[in-house]
Design a protein around this motif. Structure first.
Motif, PDB file in Angstrom:
ATOM      1  N   TRP A  99      -7.074  -2.467   0.071  1.00  0.00           N
ATOM      2  CA  TRP A  99      -7.203  -4.095  -0.349  1.00  0.00           C
ATOM      3  C   TRP A  99      -6.746  -4.438   0.715  1.00  0.00           C
ATOM      4  CZ3 TRP A  99      -3.292  -7.876  -1.132  1.00  0.00           C
ATOM      5  CH2 TRP A  99      -4.222  -8.752  -1.390  1.00  0.00           C
ATOM      6  N   VAL A 121       0.312 -13.319  -1.487  1.00  0.00           N
ATOM      7  CA  VAL A 121       0.404 -12.175  -2.883  1.00  0.00           C
ATOM      8  C   VAL A 121       1.527 -11.247  -2.521  1.00  0.00           C
ATOM      9  CG1 VAL A 121      -1.273 -11.102  -3.586  1.00  0.00           C
ATOM     10  CG2 VAL A 121      -2.448 -12.727  -2.775  1.00  0.00           C
ATOM     11  N   ARG A 122       2.284 -11.943  -3.806  1.00  0.00           N
ATOM     12  CA  ARG A 122       3.455 -10.722  -4.239  1.00  0.00           C
ATOM     13  C   ARG A 122       2.652  -9.653  -4.528  1.00  0.00           C
ATOM     14  NH1 ARG A 122       8.494 -13.140  -5.053  1.00  0.00           N
ATOM     15  NH2 ARG A 122       8.730 -11.736  -6.519  1.00  0.00           N
ATOM     16  N   LEU A 123       2.926  -8.221  -3.968  1.00  0.00           N
ATOM     17  CA  LEU A 123       2.663  -7.299  -4.078  1.00  0.00           C
ATOM     18  C   LEU A 123       3.890  -6.154  -5.241  1.00  0.00           C
ATOM     19  CD1 LEU A 123       0.043  -6.212  -1.605  1.00  0.00           C
ATOM     20  CD2 LEU A 123       0.012  -6.989  -3.235  1.00  0.00           C
ATOM     21  N   LEU A 167       0.020  -3.769  -9.339  1.00  0.00           N
ATOM     22  CA  LEU A 167       0.302  -3.843  -8.555  1.00  0.00           C
ATOM     23  C   LEU A 167       0.136  -5.383  -7.833  1.00  0.00           C
ATOM     24  CD1 LEU A 167      -1.254  -1.197  -6.277  1.00  0.00           C
ATOM     25  CD2 LEU A 167       1.032  -0.700  -7.647  1.00  0.00           C
ATOM     26  N   ARG A 168       0.472  -6.221  -8.027  1.00  0.00           N
ATOM     27  CA  ARG A 168       0.267  -7.586  -8.083  1.00  0.00           C
ATOM     28  C   ARG A 168       1.321  -8.307  -8.555  1.00  0.00           C
ATOM     29  NH1 ARG A 168      -3.970 -11.440  -6.296  1.00  0.00           N
ATOM     30  NH2 ARG A 168      -5.682  -9.501  -6.283  1.00  0.00           N
ATOM     31  N   MET A 223      -8.420  -8.409   2.358  1.00  0.00           N
ATOM     32  CA  MET A 223      -7.343  -8.645   0.700  1.00  0.00           C
ATOM     33  C   MET A 223      -8.594 -10.075   0.320  1.00  0.00           C
ATOM     34  SD  MET A 223      -4.460 -10.277   2.841  1.00  0.00           S
ATOM     35  CE  MET A 223      -3.244 -11.202   1.580  1.00  0.00           C
ATOM     36  N   ASP A 263      -0.467   4.259  -5.270  1.00  0.00           N
ATOM     37  CA  ASP A 263       0.109   2.764  -5.387  1.00  0.00           C
ATOM     38  C   ASP A 263      -0.011   2.654  -3.668  1.00  0.00           C
ATOM     39  OD1 ASP A 263       0.346   2.489  -7.815  1.00  0.00           O
ATOM     40  OD2 ASP A 263       2.499   1.926  -7.808  1.00  0.00           O
ATOM     41  N   ILE A 266      -3.140  -0.253  -1.757  1.00  0.00           N
ATOM     42  CA  ILE A 266      -2.553  -1.509  -1.780  1.00  0.00           C
ATOM     43  C   ILE A 266      -3.306  -1.679   0.172  1.00  0.00           C
ATOM     44  CG2 ILE A 266      -0.972  -2.979  -0.150  1.00  0.00           C
ATOM     45  CD1 ILE A 266       0.987  -2.150  -3.359  1.00  0.00           C
ATOM     46  N   LEU A 323      -7.857  -4.851  -6.368  1.00  0.00           N
ATOM     47  CA  LEU A 323      -6.637  -4.618  -6.230  1.00  0.00           C
ATOM     48  C   LEU A 323      -5.904  -4.663  -7.871  1.00  0.00           C
ATOM     49  CD1 LEU A 323      -3.936  -4.701  -4.762  1.00  0.00           C
ATOM     50  CD2 LEU A 323      -3.175  -7.093  -5.542  1.00  0.00           C
TER      51      LEU A 323
END
Length: 57
Positions: free
Chosen positions: A29, A12-14, A44-45, A34, A22, A26, A40
């Motif tokens: 989350w 998962v790229r944040l 932020l994704r 996750m 923010d 995260i 989320l």
């Protein structure tokens, strides 16, 4: 005791993180494990790199 560090799920790229709120979102989350339940915020994704998904077209 050995800790197993092998990946167990999809990457998962944040980002981008633009403030403390923010970072807190995260952190919450991550602490929740996750979940893929929409907790989320979409902002932020990060989108996957185009070269990673081009083959799916």
């Amino acid at each position: 005791m050995r800790v197993d560090r092998r990946p167990a799920g999809a990457v998962v790229r944040l980002g981008p993180l633009v403030g403390e709120a923010d970072a807190e979102a995260i952190g919450s989350w991550l602490r929740a494990g996750m979940p893929d339940d929409g907790s989320l915020p979409d902002g932020l994704r990060a989108a996957p790199a185009p070269w990673r998904v081009a083959r799916l077209n």
